[in-house]
Design a protein around this motif. Structure first.
Motif, PDB file in Angstrom:
ATOM      1  N   ASP A  43     -33.579   7.556  48.285  1.00 28.74           N
ATOM      2  CA  ASP A  43     -34.124   8.484  49.271  1.00 28.74           C
ATOM      3  C   ASP A  43     -33.506   8.266  50.645  1.00 28.74           C
ATOM      4  O   ASP A  43     -33.954   8.839  51.640  1.00 28.74           O
ATOM      5  N   GLY A  44     -32.454   7.440  50.693  1.00 32.35           N
ATOM      6  CA  GLY A  44     -31.831   7.134  51.971  1.00 32.35           C
ATOM      7  C   GLY A  44     -30.334   7.380  52.001  1.00 32.35           C
ATOM      8  O   GLY A  44     -29.634   6.881  52.881  1.00 32.35           O
ATOM      9  N   PHE A  45     -29.833   8.154  51.042  1.00 30.49           N
ATOM     10  CA  PHE A  45     -28.409   8.473  51.017  1.00 30.49           C
ATOM     11  C   PHE A  45     -28.070   9.370  52.205  1.00 30.49           C
ATOM     12  O   PHE A  45     -28.731  10.384  52.444  1.00 30.49           O
ATOM     13  N   HIS A  46     -27.061   8.987  52.966  1.00 36.28           N
ATOM     14  CA  HIS A  46     -26.704   9.724  54.176  1.00 36.28           C
ATOM     15  C   HIS A  46     -25.661  10.794  53.861  1.00 36.28           C
ATOM     16  O   HIS A  46     -24.550  10.486  53.425  1.00 36.28           O
ATOM     17  N   VAL A  47     -26.034  12.038  54.075  1.00 36.25           N
ATOM     18  CA  VAL A  47     -25.127  13.170  53.860  1.00 36.25           C
ATOM     19  C   VAL A  47     -24.735  13.726  55.218  1.00 36.25           C
ATOM     20  O   VAL A  47     -25.554  14.344  55.904  1.00 36.25           O
ATOM     21  N   SER A  48     -23.495  13.502  55.611  1.00 36.75           N
ATOM     22  CA  SER A  48     -23.032  14.038  56.891  1.00 36.75           C
ATOM     23  C   SER A  48     -22.894  15.559  56.776  1.00 36.75           C
ATOM     24  O   SER A  48     -22.867  16.133  55.683  1.00 36.75           O
TER      25      SER A  48
END
Length: 223
Positions: A43-48
């Motif tokens: 739940d913390g994957f960073h999608v730029s």
């Protein structure tokens, strides 16, 4: 050296350890248990913004288990690698047994990026990834995170922290915390690595939403 038994390999992952070699031609391997483990909270994957645009636009075609051997060889094809022939054979055996999977990223008919790893319970152990085009490995990882979230997985292990992984939301956790998370992931039934396939098929035949947009929506609540 005795060949690495796939069953022994799975036992190692269940214990929180994994094998490495000193090089592609190394005859020996060793087991590793890092004091600090890199994981990506699902739940913390960073999608730029740029990555979201790339995923949504379906700039690449993304597949699952279409060319596991090709991804494995591409990951090993670098000046410094820990993937020797013994690890390669064991991973191919795990893939045949349904315990190892790959995500491939294609530009036309060319394999330009991807990753592979091992599935056990609700844990996925990311082994390695490669990229031959800008953002290709990031796209593979975005699709993997979406797949794991849909399939009810709780742990994405990335082994060692890198700047690349940190930029995507990876965090380092102490060994004891990792073992606790691993134990929970292994004790709560298996995750469904194929659930995303059914979702994408239903979306394509129903609403006609392109696959990249589905993935972006699944990752919409990430950071």
């Amino acid at each position: 050296m005795t060949a690495l038994d796939p069953r022994l390999l799975l036992q190692g992952y269940a214990m929180g350890i994994f094998p490495m070699a000193d090089g592609r031609d190394a005859a020996e391997l060793f087991w590793v248990e890092p004091r600090s483990r890199a994981i990506i909270p699902l739940d913390g994957f960073h999608v730029s913004r740029s990555l979201r645009r790339t995923v949504t636009a379906d700039r690449f075609t993304v597949t699952r288990d279409r060319d596991f051997a090709g991804v494995l060889l591409a990951c090993a094809d670098r000046p410094e690698t820990w993937i020797n022939a013994d690890i390669e054979r064991a991973m191919l055996a795990l893939h045949r047994l349904g315990h190892a999977h790959s995500v491939e990223v294609w530009s036309g008919d060319s394999l330009v990026g991807g990753l592979y790893g091992v599935k056990l319970g609700r844990a996925f152990f990311g082994e390695s990834m490669f990229s031959r085009r800008t953002d290709a490995s990031k796209v593979a990882l975005a699709w993997l995170v979406a797949r794991l979230r849909v399939g009810g997985f709780t742990l994405l292990d990335c082994q060692f922290m890198t700047d690349h992984l940190e930029s995507l939301g990876a965090v380092s956790v102490p060994r004891d915390d990792y073992v606790s998370s691993l134990s929970a992931a292994l004790g709560d039934g298996p995750g469904d690595f194929f659930a995303l396939d059914a979702l994408l098929e239903a979306s394509a035949s129903g609403t006609g939403v392109p696959p990249g947009k589905v993935i972006a929506q699944l990752l919409g609540q990430t950071s």
